[in-house]
Design a protein around this motif. Structure first.
Motif, mmCIF file in Angstrom:
data_model
loop_
_atom_site.group_PDB
_atom_site.id
_atom_site.type_symbol
_atom_site.label_atom_id
_atom_site.label_comp_id
_atom_site.label_asym_id
_atom_site.label_seq_id
_atom_site.Cartn_x
_atom_site.Cartn_y
_atom_site.Cartn_z
ATOM 1 N N ALA A 147 1.023 46.356 10.436
ATOM 2 C CA ALA A 147 0.751 47.175 9.248
ATOM 3 C C ALA A 147 0.964 46.425 7.939
ATOM 4 C CB ALA A 147 1.601 48.460 9.278
ATOM 5 N N TYR A 149 1.113 55.003 -5.441
ATOM 6 C CA TYR A 149 0.593 53.651 -5.227
ATOM 7 C C TYR A 149 -0.927 53.634 -5.073
ATOM 8 C CZ TYR A 149 0.539 48.861 -3.412
ATOM 9 O OH TYR A 149 0.301 47.534 -3.243
ATOM 10 N N ARG A 190 9.141 41.226 5.884
ATOM 11 C CA ARG A 190 8.983 42.302 4.903
ATOM 12 C C ARG A 190 10.085 43.353 5.078
ATOM 13 N NH1 ARG A 190 3.506 45.809 4.877
ATOM 14 N NH2 ARG A 190 4.348 46.576 6.833
ATOM 15 N N LEU A 218 -0.449 44.956 4.445
ATOM 16 C CA LEU A 218 -1.544 45.362 3.563
ATOM 17 C C LEU A 218 -2.539 44.206 3.463
ATOM 18 C CD1 LEU A 218 0.449 47.618 2.948
ATOM 19 C CD2 LEU A 218 -0.340 47.569 0.603
ATOM 20 N N ASP A 274 2.079 54.562 6.498
ATOM 21 C CA ASP A 274 3.448 54.752 6.997
ATOM 22 C C ASP A 274 4.342 53.607 6.552
ATOM 23 O OD1 ASP A 274 2.951 57.126 8.195
ATOM 24 O OD2 ASP A 274 2.736 56.343 10.225
ATOM 25 N N ALA A 275 3.778 52.377 6.587
ATOM 26 C CA ALA A 275 4.555 51.214 6.178
ATOM 27 C C ALA A 275 4.962 51.349 4.714
ATOM 28 C CB ALA A 275 3.754 49.939 6.395
ATOM 29 N N LEU A 276 4.035 51.816 3.869
ATOM 30 C CA LEU A 276 4.369 52.025 2.446
ATOM 31 C C LEU A 276 5.544 52.992 2.319
ATOM 32 C CD1 LEU A 276 0.891 52.426 0.684
ATOM 33 C CD2 LEU A 276 2.456 50.497 0.515
ATOM 34 N N LYS A 277 5.467 54.083 3.096
ATOM 35 C CA LYS A 277 6.543 55.089 3.011
ATOM 36 C C LYS A 277 7.878 54.489 3.406
ATOM 37 C CE LYS A 277 3.608 59.079 3.973
ATOM 38 N NZ LYS A 277 3.203 59.991 5.054
ATOM 39 N N THR A 278 7.894 53.689 4.480
ATOM 40 C CA THR A 278 9.181 53.122 4.901
ATOM 41 C C THR A 278 9.694 52.093 3.888
ATOM 42 O OG1 THR A 278 8.136 51.398 6.225
ATOM 43 C CG2 THR A 278 8.742 53.421 7.373
ATOM 44 N N LEU A 279 8.799 51.575 3.030
ATOM 45 C CA LEU A 279 9.254 50.670 1.978
ATOM 46 C C LEU A 279 9.619 51.460 0.712
ATOM 47 C CD1 LEU A 279 6.582 47.854 2.375
ATOM 48 C CD2 LEU A 279 9.001 47.640 2.890
ATOM 49 N N PHE A 281 6.050 47.806 12.417
ATOM 50 C CA PHE A 281 5.081 48.605 13.161
ATOM 51 C C PHE A 281 4.403 47.797 14.260
ATOM 52 C CE2 PHE A 281 5.749 50.868 9.302
ATOM 53 C CZ PHE A 281 5.628 52.198 9.650
ATOM 54 N N SER A 338 -4.270 52.175 10.520
ATOM 55 C CA SER A 338 -3.528 50.968 10.906
ATOM 56 C C SER A 338 -2.058 51.062 10.480
ATOM 57 C CB SER A 338 -4.189 49.728 10.336
ATOM 58 O OG SER A 338 -4.255 49.822 8.939
ATOM 59 N N GLU A 339 -1.599 52.268 10.203
ATOM 60 C CA GLU A 339 -0.183 52.568 9.886
ATOM 61 C C GLU A 339 0.292 51.944 8.576
ATOM 62 O OE1 GLU A 339 1.614 51.278 13.662
ATOM 63 O OE2 GLU A 339 2.126 53.378 14.017
ATOM 64 N N GLU A 340 -0.656 51.478 7.733
ATOM 65 C CA GLU A 340 -0.225 50.878 6.471
ATOM 66 C C GLU A 340 0.375 51.923 5.527
ATOM 67 O OE1 GLU A 340 -3.251 48.302 4.684
ATOM 68 O OE2 GLU A 340 -3.873 47.759 6.698
ATOM 69 N N ARG A 375 15.681 56.817 3.474
ATOM 70 C CA ARG A 375 14.710 55.814 3.920
ATOM 71 C C ARG A 375 15.065 54.420 3.449
ATOM 72 N NH1 ARG A 375 9.045 58.585 2.977
ATOM 73 N NH2 ARG A 375 8.824 59.659 4.951
ATOM 74 N N ILE A 377 7.745 53.427 -0.932
ATOM 75 C CA ILE A 377 6.640 53.454 -1.895
ATOM 76 C C ILE A 377 5.854 54.727 -1.639
ATOM 77 C CG2 ILE A 377 4.528 52.317 -2.656
ATOM 78 C CD1 ILE A 377 5.772 49.691 -1.655
ATOM 79 N N ASN A 378 5.762 55.578 -2.670
ATOM 80 C CA ASN A 378 5.028 56.821 -2.504
ATOM 81 C C ASN A 378 3.526 56.531 -2.517
ATOM 82 O OD1 ASN A 378 3.567 59.268 -3.350
ATOM 83 N ND2 ASN A 378 5.619 60.143 -3.348
ATOM 84 N N MET A 382 -6.348 52.180 6.083
ATOM 85 C CA MET A 382 -4.899 52.001 5.918
ATOM 86 C C MET A 382 -4.127 53.039 6.730
ATOM 87 S SD MET A 382 -4.543 51.157 1.874
ATOM 88 C CE MET A 382 -2.849 50.585 1.956
ATOM 89 N N MET A 389 13.998 44.151 2.259
ATOM 90 C CA MET A 389 14.587 45.360 1.659
ATOM 91 C C MET A 389 16.080 45.468 1.964
ATOM 92 S SD MET A 389 12.037 46.569 0.148
ATOM 93 C CE MET A 389 12.509 48.218 -0.376
ATOM 94 N N LEU A 449 9.045 59.845 9.057
ATOM 95 C CA LEU A 449 7.576 59.824 8.934
ATOM 96 C C LEU A 449 6.975 61.063 9.592
ATOM 97 C CD1 LEU A 449 6.771 56.075 9.635
ATOM 98 C CD2 LEU A 449 6.608 57.267 7.460
#
Lengths: 257, 264
Positions: free
Chosen positions: A94, B148, A156, A96, B136-141, A90, B132-134, A83, B143-144, B129, A160, A56
C-alpha cells in the motif's frame, strides 16, 4: 502504566459483512513488547481482526482496548491519538504510487508537520538504511520488486515511531530468501526496538520463527493460543491439521541433519 | 398464498434494497461535502496538494475547452444565423450567441468536459487507492483521507469550473463572431455592440453560480464513488462508469430545476 503488560485486549468481538458472520466472538490478549502471530486459513477472519485493532473497521459488538483505552467506534480525535501508537504494514505494501520512496516513508511525518524538512529527511534516511534500502529515496514504488516494496512499507511504519506494529501477511508472495530477510527484520524490531508486533500469516515457518505467542483463528474464533512449543504439541484436531505439513517438513529436515 | 408472497418479495425486496442504497449514498455524499467544507479551514497548510489539482482542472483543460467552445460558438451562430437571415435580423447574432453561452452552453458544456476529463480520473485514482489499501494506509499514518484527497479536489473543482466557464463563454462568443462575419456579413463591431447591449451581468453571474455548484457535484460524486470502491480492478472500472453517469444525471437535473427557479 496499569496495563498489566497487555497492549491489545480484544473482548467478544463480532463482525458481520451483510449476511456473513466473519468474527464470532474473538477474545484475545496481546502482551506488550512481544511478537504475536495470528494464524489461520484463508477467509478465517485474520485480516479483519487486524483491521479492527487499528480502528479501520469497527466492531458490530464487543470491544477493543489499546493499553487499557477503549477504541472508539467513530472517527474522533481520540481515535487519531490511539492510531498514533500504531503502524501497519499492509499485504500489498500500500505505498502511494504517485510519491517516490523517500516521500512515502516521510509521508506521515510531513503531514503531521511537527518536524522540519531536514529532520524528516534524516529519519527517512535512517529508516531506509535500517531495512537495507540505503539511497533508494528517489525511486518510484512501481520500479521496485515486491520484497523491496514491503521493506519500504516497513520503513514507512517505523518512521512514525509506533509502539505497536501490525503486519498483514508480511511474507506472502516473496521468495524464501526475501521472506527470511523480512522475518529477521521483524524479529529485530521486537528484540532491539522493544516494539509490540502482531503478525497475521498463514506461513507457519514465519510464525514459528518470530512469534512468542501463536493464536489460531478458525471460523471466526480463536481456537488455540500458546507459545510455539505448546502450539506444536496441541491436540486440537484443527491445529494438528493446519500444522501437519509444517511438522512433516521439519521432521524430514531433522532426520536429514 | 405463500407462493404469491414470494413473488411479491422478489419484486419489492430488491427494489427496497436499491432505494435504501440510494438514500444511503446521498446521505454519505452530503456528509462528505460537509467534511470537505470543514477541512477547507486548513487550505493554506495544504496548498501543495490544492494548487496541482487546480492546475490539472484549470490550465490543463484549456486546450480541449478552447476547441469545444470555439466549435460550439461556430455552430450556434451558423444554426441561428440561417433562421435570423430569413427575417433580416442577422445583427442579433451577438446577443443570441453570447447569452446562450453565458446562461446555458458555457456552464453545461464545461461541466460535461470536466466530468469526462477530471471526474472520471478522480474516481479511477481514488478507487485504485481504495482497492490497494492505500486509503487504509493513509488512515494508519493519521492522515485524514478527506483532508488529503477530497478537500483539494473539491476546492479545485469549485474554483476552477467558473473560471473555465468565463473562458469558454468568451471563446464561444468569439467563434460566433467569426461565423457571423464570414457567412452573414455582420461586422465585428456590430456583433460586439449587440453583445454589450443585450448580455447582462446577471446572465454571466447566474451561469457562474451554476458552474460552481456543478463543481461541487462533480468533485463530491467522483470522490465518494472512489472512496466507497471495494474489491479489485473490475470494480474500479465500474465505479468510474457509475461516477460519470451519476455526475451527468445530477448536472442535468440540477441545471433544469435551477433554470426554472430563476425564470419564475
Amino acid at each position: 502504566m496499569g496495563t498489566n503488560g497487555i497492549a491489545i485486549d480484544v473482548r467478544q468481538l463480532h463482525k458481520w459483512f451483510r449476511n456473513n458472520h466473519v468474527l464470532r466472538g474473538v477474545d484475545l490478549k496481546i502482551p506488550a513488547g512481544t511478537a504475536t502471530a495470528i494464524v489461520g486459513g484463508s477467509g478465517a477472519g485474520k485480516s479483519v481482526l487486524l483491521k479492527h485493532m487499528v480502528g479501520l473497521l469497527s466492531p458490530d459488538s464487543g470491544s477493543i482496548y489499546i493499553f487499557n483505552q477503549e477504541m472508539p467506534s467513530k472517527y474522533s480525535r481520540r481515535l487519531e491519538e490511539i492510531r498514533r501508537r500504531f503502524a501497519m504494514v499492509f499485504q500489498g505494501s500500500a505505498l502511494l504510487n504517485s510519491l517516490n520512496v523517500g516521500e512515502n516513508v516521510g509521508l506521515g511525518l510531513v503531514e503531521q508537520g511537527r518536524l522540519s524538512r531536514e529532520e524528516i529527511d534524516q529519519v527517512v534516511r535512517e529508516k531506509l538504511a535500517l531495512v537495507g534500502l540505503k539511497g533508494k529515496e528517489s525511486e518510484l514504488p512501481g520500479e521496485l520488486s515486491g520484497g523491496m516494496r514491503k521493506r519500504v512499507a516497513i520503513a514507512r511504519a517505523l518512521a512514525m515511531d509506533p509502539e505497536i506494529i501490525l503486519f498483514d501477511e508480511p511474507t506472502t508472495g516473496l521468495d524464501p530468501i526475501m521472506a527470511q530477510n523480512i522475518d529477521s527484520l521483524i524479529a529485530d524490531l521486537r528484540d532491539r526496538l522493544r516494539k509490540t508486533v502482531v503478525i497475521v500469516t498463514h506461513d507457519m515457518d514465519s510464525a514459528f520463527e518470530i512469534a512468542d505467542l501463536i493464536c489460531m483463528i478458525y471460523e471466526g474464533k480463536i481456537v488455540e493460543q500458546g507459545s510455539p512449543e505448546a502450539f506444536c504439541r496441541s491436540t486440537n484436531p484443527i491445529v494438528e491439521q493446519f500444522i501437519s505439513r509444517f511438522k512433516r517438513h521439519n521432521g524430514e529436515r531433522g532426520q536429514g541433519d | 398464498m405463500k407462493k404469491k408472497t414470494k413473488k411479491v418479495d422478489r419484486f419489492f425486496v430488491p427494489l427496497g434494497q436499491k432505494l435504501l442504497d440510494f438514500f444511503q449514498s446521498v446521505g454519505e455524499m452530503l456528509l462528505l461535502l460537509v467534511e470537505a467544507v470543514v477541512w477547507c479551514k486548513v487550505v493554506f497548510r495544504n496548498l501543495d496538494k490544492v494548487l496541482p489539482q487546480m492546475g490539472k482542472i484549470g490550465a490543463d483543460s484549456l486546450p480541449i475547452a478552447s476547441l469545444t467552445a470555439i466549435f460550439v460558438g461556430f455552430v450556434l451562430a451558423l444554426q441561428t444565423g440561417v433562421a435570423l437571415q430569413q427575417f433580416g435580423q442577422e445583427e442579433d447574432l451577438g446577443a443570441i450567441v453570447s447569452i446562450g453561452m453565458a446562461r446555458e452552453l458555457g456552464p453545461v458544456l464545461t461541466a460535461i468536459l470536466v466530468i469526462g476529463r477530471i471526474g472520471a480520473a478522480i474516481t479511477a485514482e481514488i478507487a485504485t487507492m481504495s482497492v490497494s489499501e492505500e486509503i487504509d494506509a493513509l488512515k494508519t499514518l493519521s492522515i485524514n483521507p478527506v483532508r488529503y484527497l477530497v478537500m483539494p479536489r473539491f476546492l479545485a473543482c469549485v474554483t476552477m469550473l467558473p473560471i473555465l466557464v468565463i473562458y469558454v463563454d468568451f471563446i464561444g462568443t468569439l467563434g460566433g463572431a467569426a461565423v457571423a462575419k464570414a457567412y452573414f456579413k455582420v461586422p465585428f463591431l456590430a456583433y460586439f455592440d449587440n453583445v454589450t447591449e443585450y448580455l447582462t451581468f446577471e446572465d454571466m453571474a447566474k451561469g457562474l453560480v451554476k458552474s460552481a455548484v456543478f463543481g461541487v457535484i462533480i468533485s463530491i460524486v467522483s470522490c465518494h464513488k472512489g472512496l466507497t470502491t471495494t474489491g479489485g480492478p473490475g470494480e474500479v472500472g465500474l465505479a468510474t462508469t457509475n461516477s460519470v453517469v451519476l455526475s451527468f444525471v445530477s448536472v442535468y437535473v440540477f441545471n433544469y430545476f435551477v433554470t426554472r427557479l430563476w425564470l419564475e
